[in-house]
Design a protein around this motif. Structure first.
Motif, mmCIF file in Angstrom:
data_model
loop_
_atom_site.group_PDB
_atom_site.id
_atom_site.type_symbol
_atom_site.label_atom_id
_atom_site.label_comp_id
_atom_site.label_asym_id
_atom_site.label_seq_id
_atom_site.Cartn_x
_atom_site.Cartn_y
_atom_site.Cartn_z
ATOM 1 N N ILE A 224 28.444 4.398 -11.071
ATOM 2 C CA ILE A 224 29.567 3.526 -10.716
ATOM 3 C C ILE A 224 29.984 2.624 -11.876
ATOM 4 C CG2 ILE A 224 28.390 1.452 -9.827
ATOM 5 C CD1 ILE A 224 30.144 1.836 -7.275
ATOM 6 N N GLN A 225 29.093 2.466 -12.861
ATOM 7 C CA GLN A 225 29.462 1.690 -14.046
ATOM 8 C C GLN A 225 30.530 2.407 -14.876
ATOM 9 O OE1 GLN A 225 28.200 -1.389 -14.325
ATOM 10 N NE2 GLN A 225 27.078 -0.919 -12.438
ATOM 11 N N TYR A 226 30.536 3.739 -14.795
ATOM 12 C CA TYR A 226 31.520 4.534 -15.532
ATOM 13 C C TYR A 226 32.692 4.955 -14.649
ATOM 14 C CZ TYR A 226 27.716 5.015 -18.913
ATOM 15 O OH TYR A 226 26.701 4.766 -19.818
ATOM 16 N N PHE A 227 32.398 5.228 -13.373
ATOM 17 C CA PHE A 227 33.411 5.747 -12.458
ATOM 18 C C PHE A 227 33.431 4.892 -11.184
ATOM 19 C CE2 PHE A 227 31.356 9.286 -14.746
ATOM 20 C CZ PHE A 227 32.412 9.640 -15.579
ATOM 21 N N PRO A 228 34.157 3.768 -11.215
ATOM 22 C CA PRO A 228 34.219 2.887 -10.036
ATOM 23 C C PRO A 228 34.708 3.645 -8.802
ATOM 24 C CG PRO A 228 35.159 1.809 -11.963
ATOM 25 C CD PRO A 228 34.925 3.240 -12.356
ATOM 26 N N ASN A 229 34.167 3.272 -7.650
ATOM 27 C CA ASN A 229 34.485 3.879 -6.355
ATOM 28 C C ASN A 229 33.904 5.272 -6.163
ATOM 29 O OD1 ASN A 229 36.131 1.644 -5.505
ATOM 30 N ND2 ASN A 229 37.755 2.424 -6.820
ATOM 31 N N CYS A 230 33.079 5.735 -7.102
ATOM 32 C CA CYS A 230 32.404 7.016 -6.898
ATOM 33 C C CYS A 230 31.189 6.788 -5.989
ATOM 34 C CB CYS A 230 31.969 7.633 -8.218
ATOM 35 S SG CYS A 230 30.517 6.841 -8.969
ATOM 36 N N SER A 231 30.598 7.864 -5.525
ATOM 37 C CA SER A 231 29.378 7.767 -4.731
ATOM 38 C C SER A 231 28.491 8.969 -5.040
ATOM 39 C CB SER A 231 29.698 7.717 -3.231
ATOM 40 O OG SER A 231 30.376 8.887 -2.821
ATOM 41 N N LYS A 244 11.960 20.764 4.235
ATOM 42 C CA LYS A 244 10.496 20.774 4.291
ATOM 43 C C LYS A 244 9.957 19.734 3.316
ATOM 44 C CE LYS A 244 6.608 23.799 3.092
ATOM 45 N NZ LYS A 244 6.229 25.125 2.567
ATOM 46 N N LEU A 245 8.866 19.076 3.680
ATOM 47 C CA LEU A 245 8.243 18.116 2.779
ATOM 48 C C LEU A 245 8.006 18.759 1.417
ATOM 49 C CD1 LEU A 245 5.586 16.306 5.006
ATOM 50 C CD2 LEU A 245 7.529 15.247 3.830
ATOM 51 N N GLY A 246 8.458 18.077 0.372
ATOM 52 C CA GLY A 246 8.307 18.608 -0.976
ATOM 53 C C GLY A 246 9.511 19.354 -1.500
ATOM 54 N N CYS A 247 10.556 19.528 -0.661
ATOM 55 C CA CYS A 247 11.738 20.253 -1.141
ATOM 56 C C CYS A 247 12.496 19.421 -2.169
ATOM 57 C CB CYS A 247 12.655 20.627 0.029
ATOM 58 S SG CYS A 247 13.456 19.232 0.862
ATOM 59 N N ASP A 248 13.277 20.107 -3.014
ATOM 60 C CA ASP A 248 14.050 19.430 -4.051
ATOM 61 C C ASP A 248 15.112 18.525 -3.422
ATOM 62 O OD1 ASP A 248 12.544 20.843 -5.836
ATOM 63 O OD2 ASP A 248 14.129 22.239 -6.419
ATOM 64 N N LEU A 249 15.570 17.591 -4.225
ATOM 65 C CA LEU A 249 16.649 16.685 -3.802
ATOM 66 C C LEU A 249 17.945 17.114 -4.481
ATOM 67 C CD1 LEU A 249 17.889 14.180 -2.522
ATOM 68 C CD2 LEU A 249 16.883 12.810 -4.360
ATOM 69 N N ASP A 250 18.866 17.664 -3.694
ATOM 70 C CA ASP A 250 20.185 18.061 -4.196
ATOM 71 C C ASP A 250 21.169 16.923 -3.948
ATOM 72 O OD1 ASP A 250 19.443 20.706 -4.995
ATOM 73 O OD2 ASP A 250 19.485 21.305 -2.895
ATOM 74 N N MET A 251 21.897 16.539 -4.991
ATOM 75 C CA MET A 251 22.852 15.435 -4.902
ATOM 76 C C MET A 251 24.184 15.864 -5.514
ATOM 77 S SD MET A 251 20.353 12.404 -6.337
ATOM 78 C CE MET A 251 19.850 13.334 -7.776
ATOM 79 N N PHE A 252 25.258 15.244 -5.051
ATOM 80 C CA PHE A 252 26.520 15.479 -5.747
ATOM 81 C C PHE A 252 27.254 14.174 -5.973
ATOM 82 C CE2 PHE A 252 28.389 15.446 -1.550
ATOM 83 C CZ PHE A 252 29.727 15.123 -1.734
ATOM 84 N N LEU A 253 27.872 14.109 -7.125
ATOM 85 C CA LEU A 253 28.660 12.941 -7.522
ATOM 86 C C LEU A 253 30.059 13.123 -6.958
ATOM 87 C CD1 LEU A 253 29.008 10.351 -9.248
ATOM 88 C CD2 LEU A 253 29.581 11.856 -11.166
ATOM 89 N N ASP A 254 30.415 12.301 -5.984
ATOM 90 C CA ASP A 254 31.705 12.405 -5.294
ATOM 91 C C ASP A 254 32.701 11.456 -5.944
ATOM 92 O OD1 ASP A 254 33.758 12.774 -3.558
ATOM 93 O OD2 ASP A 254 32.692 12.133 -1.755
ATOM 94 N N LEU A 255 33.704 12.029 -6.581
ATOM 95 C CA LEU A 255 34.737 11.247 -7.260
ATOM 96 C C LEU A 255 36.005 11.109 -6.426
ATOM 97 C CD1 LEU A 255 34.341 12.822 -10.824
ATOM 98 C CD2 LEU A 255 33.355 10.688 -9.992
ATOM 99 N N GLU A 282 39.679 21.438 -14.321
ATOM 100 C CA GLU A 282 38.792 20.600 -13.512
ATOM 101 C C GLU A 282 37.330 20.897 -13.837
ATOM 102 O OE1 GLU A 282 37.915 19.465 -8.815
ATOM 103 O OE2 GLU A 282 39.654 20.686 -9.354
ATOM 104 N N ARG A 283 37.014 22.148 -14.152
ATOM 105 C CA ARG A 283 35.653 22.511 -14.529
ATOM 106 C C ARG A 283 35.235 21.782 -15.801
ATOM 107 N NH1 ARG A 283 31.780 26.458 -13.789
ATOM 108 N NH2 ARG A 283 30.620 27.054 -15.652
ATOM 109 N N ALA A 284 36.148 21.722 -16.770
ATOM 110 C CA ALA A 284 35.857 21.008 -18.012
ATOM 111 C C ALA A 284 35.634 19.527 -17.755
ATOM 112 C CB ALA A 284 36.990 21.218 -19.020
ATOM 113 N N ALA A 285 36.425 18.962 -16.830
ATOM 114 C CA ALA A 285 36.250 17.548 -16.484
ATOM 115 C C ALA A 285 34.874 17.320 -15.850
ATOM 116 C CB ALA A 285 37.358 17.100 -15.536
ATOM 117 N N THR A 286 34.482 18.240 -14.959
ATOM 118 C CA THR A 286 33.169 18.143 -14.325
ATOM 119 C C THR A 286 32.058 18.224 -15.362
ATOM 120 O OG1 THR A 286 33.973 19.117 -12.254
ATOM 121 C CG2 THR A 286 31.611 19.239 -12.676
ATOM 122 N N GLN A 287 32.193 19.131 -16.312
ATOM 123 C CA GLN A 287 31.179 19.274 -17.361
ATOM 124 C C GLN A 287 31.069 18.001 -18.195
ATOM 125 O OE1 GLN A 287 32.842 22.844 -19.115
ATOM 126 N NE2 GLN A 287 31.229 24.141 -18.239
#
Length: 593
Positions: A224-231, A244-255, A282-287
């Motif tokens: 949020i310091q770079y992209f205000p209002n993101c989550s 399941k206990l021990g599974c990876d944590l998948d997250m996405f940056l919502d702009l 848009e792919r380049a922006a995401t990268q």
């Protein structure tokens, strides 16, 4: 000491278990799980939660996925993470932290260090704690002055607390081994109880879910310091109810929060736009966005190690380990269809408790036999297995869950959702969905699942949960499961013929095992692997593993001979049987190819 105790308004498991459950054989377990998840943090909180639990609490209305996520995020924003000494007075620690504000909840766990998650009643308590926190003095190396909600607790006067220091009550954050699970479920008395015990043992705990949302919130503080209002939001197994206990944590940056500012229309004669850097796509922006976040995590954020920027994947991501929580994390950007898939699975798991229990069981069975793997390759994925379970439950004579098209028909205007031209609309209010009349037990469903896919025409037909029926394959692929939203895609395109044949072979063997006398109820002779426990033992039909070859040489070949004889007999008997439960209610016979 100010320790404000309140039962959190949102407990995913307890709300989900509030649905009416018909003939699962595990109603008592489901109710106890509801109470258990209300008493999820420190001892004081646990006492209050347990005493206030009641039947009305269990039967409360199930919250929508969006409501659940919002309340979890609010909890996380009021929380901090502290690394603690191995031994410290719990009472003294809480008394110290309470001077910054009332504490709603807290718990301890062990990762690389002993850690505590503390949820305050107000956000400003965190600001007060940060104001009272000092930077560590580096003797032999320099430290980057980075402020966050991750703290280290130091004992200033060890001698003064020597008499009250003790080991903190750390909660387990990892799953037990398959051998421990086999021993545990072998002590149950029915197959249904075994399945419920497996689900209870492996599902994410209340504390683990809170920790996952806290890690997302900590990452959002940076973005949020770079992209205000993101989550930053969790998706996948962490929040769909099948984690399941021990599974990876998948997250996405919502702009999307940033883009929504453009929708505000004005009657003013002028408007002002931000001056932005333009990129080709848009792919380049995401990268570019993920590159920036990845560099920040790698260079400045304590506890984030092994940062990898995997930007040329179909869905660009940043992968890293978060040491304070012990999670392996994947961060993507604007992965909105994945979030709708997560919401869809959450909804299916909320409609009927048998959905989650069967998915947990099938996934555990698949992992025990190497059908799935944590390594990318030609294996069947957990998502594909979940689609197969959902499809099977849609195909029962009395369907246990509706098709995706039926869920779409129940949707209203506020449920309408189009993402990149893909219609992702389905009803979000679970109370609009009728309860199934199906009364089959979990044990019956597990056996029928194996028989259903042991005889499925994979060479010709594809699986489609949107329609709830088989369709002719649109492409040459061993296993075809239509993506429920991006309908031109096959979610199991990676699976090769060898892996599909292993799945079919093991499914037939699983059905055969459950058909044997004494496999649906515990023996009076006492402990022995039976029922689900027997299903999780290494398969004797897989000759590729050396250990299994040794096991076969030591006499296990008798089991193979019996299995083949059973299959041979059932082939001739199967001519008089129905091929599926949906067409006549009779159990389909097992047939060899």
């Amino acid at each position: 000491m100010r320790l404000s105790i309140s039962v959190p308004a949102v407990m995913a498991t307890s709300l989900r278990f509030g649905r009416i459950v018909r003939a699962t054989g595990c109603v008592s377990f489901l109710r106890s799980a509801s109470v258990r998840n209300h008493g999820s943090v420190g001892p004081a909180v646990q006492r209050e939660s347990t005493s206030s639990s009641s039947q009305s609490e269990i039967n409360r209305e199930i919250k929508s996925f969006a409501e659940l996520q919002n309340e979890r995020q609010e909890q996380a924003e009021r929380s901090v993470l502290l690394t603690c000494p191995q031994k410290v007075s719990e009472k003294s620690l809480l008394k110290y932290l309470s001077k910054y504000g009332d504490i709603n909840n807290y718990f301890f766990y062990e990762s690389f260090d002993v850690c505590a998650v503390v949820e305050f009643s107000q956000k400003n308590s965190i600001a007060m704690l940060q104001d009272g926190t000092v930077m560590p003095a580096g003797k032999h190396e320099s430290c980057i002055p980075f402020k966050s909600r991750v703290f280290t607790l130091k004992i200033n006067n060890p001698d003064d607390q020597a008499n009250t220091r003790q080991s903190l009550p750390c909660l387990k954050q990892s799953a037990i081994s398959i051998n421990e699970l086999v021993e545990r479920i072998s002590a149950e008395t029915t197959l249904d109880e075994q399945i419920c015990t497996l689900t209870k043992t492996y599902e994410l705990t209340e504390e683990n879910v809170r920790l996952r949302f806290l890690v997302c919130s900590l990452l959002q503080d940076i973005a949020i310091q770079y992209f205000p209002n993101c989550s930053v939001k969790p998706f996948g197994s962490s929040v769909n109810g099948f984690g399941k206990l021990g599974c990876d944590l998948d997250m996405f940056l919502d702009l999307d929060g940033i883009k929504e500012q453009n929708s505000n229309k004005t009657s003013e004669p002028f408007s002002v736009e931000y001056h932005l850097k333009r990129v080709p796509s848009e792919r380049a922006a995401t990268q570019n966005v993920l590159t920036l976040i990845g560099e920040c995590l790698d260079r400045f954020v304590p506890g984030c190690v092994g940062v990898q920027k995997i930007l040329n994947a179909r869905c660009p991501l940043v992968r890293f380990s978060h040491q304070p929580s012990g999670f392996q994390c994947d961060l993507t950007a604007n992965n909105r269809i994945a979030m709708k898939s997560t919401e869809m699975l959450y909804l299916y798991g909320s409609i009927d408790v048998r959905v989650r229990a069967l998915v947990f069981t099938v996934r555990t069975w698949a992992r025990a036999h190497g059908i799935t793997s944590s390594i990318p390759g030609a294996w069947i994925t957990n998502f594909s297995l979940t689609m197969m379970v959902i499809f099977f439950l849609q195909k029962r004579r009395h369907a246990i869950i509706p098709t995706l098209d039926q869920l779409k028909a129940l949707a209203d205007a506020k449920d309408k959702h189009i993402i990149d031209g893909n219609d992702c609309t389905f009803v979000r209010d679970i109370n609009k969905i009728s309860v199934s009349e199906n009364t089959e037990t979990l044990g019956q469903l597990l056996q029928e699942f194996f028989e259903f896919y042991g005889n499925f025409a994979f060479q010709k037909m594809s699986i489609n949960i949107r329609k709830g029926k088989e369709q002719t394959k649109p492409e040459v692929s061993p296993l075809h499961i239509q993506n429920p939203f991006e309908q031109t895609l096959n979610v199991s395109k990676n699976v090769n013929q060898t892996q599909l044949e292993r799945f079919v072979s093991l499914a037939r063997e699983g059905a055969w095992i459950l058909q044997q006398e004494g496999m649906t109820k515990a023996s009076v002779l006492g402990y022995r692997p039976w029922g689900l426990a027997a299903l999780l033992l290494p398969s004797t039909s897989d000759t590729g593993n050396k250990a299994k070859k040794r096991r076969r040489r030591e006499g296990a070949s008798e089991r193979i001979k019996s299995l083949l004889e059973s299959l041979k007999n059932s082939k001739s008997d199967g001519k008089n049987d129905a091929t599926s439960e949906s067409s006549g209610g009779k159990r389909p016979s097992l047939r060899t190819k």
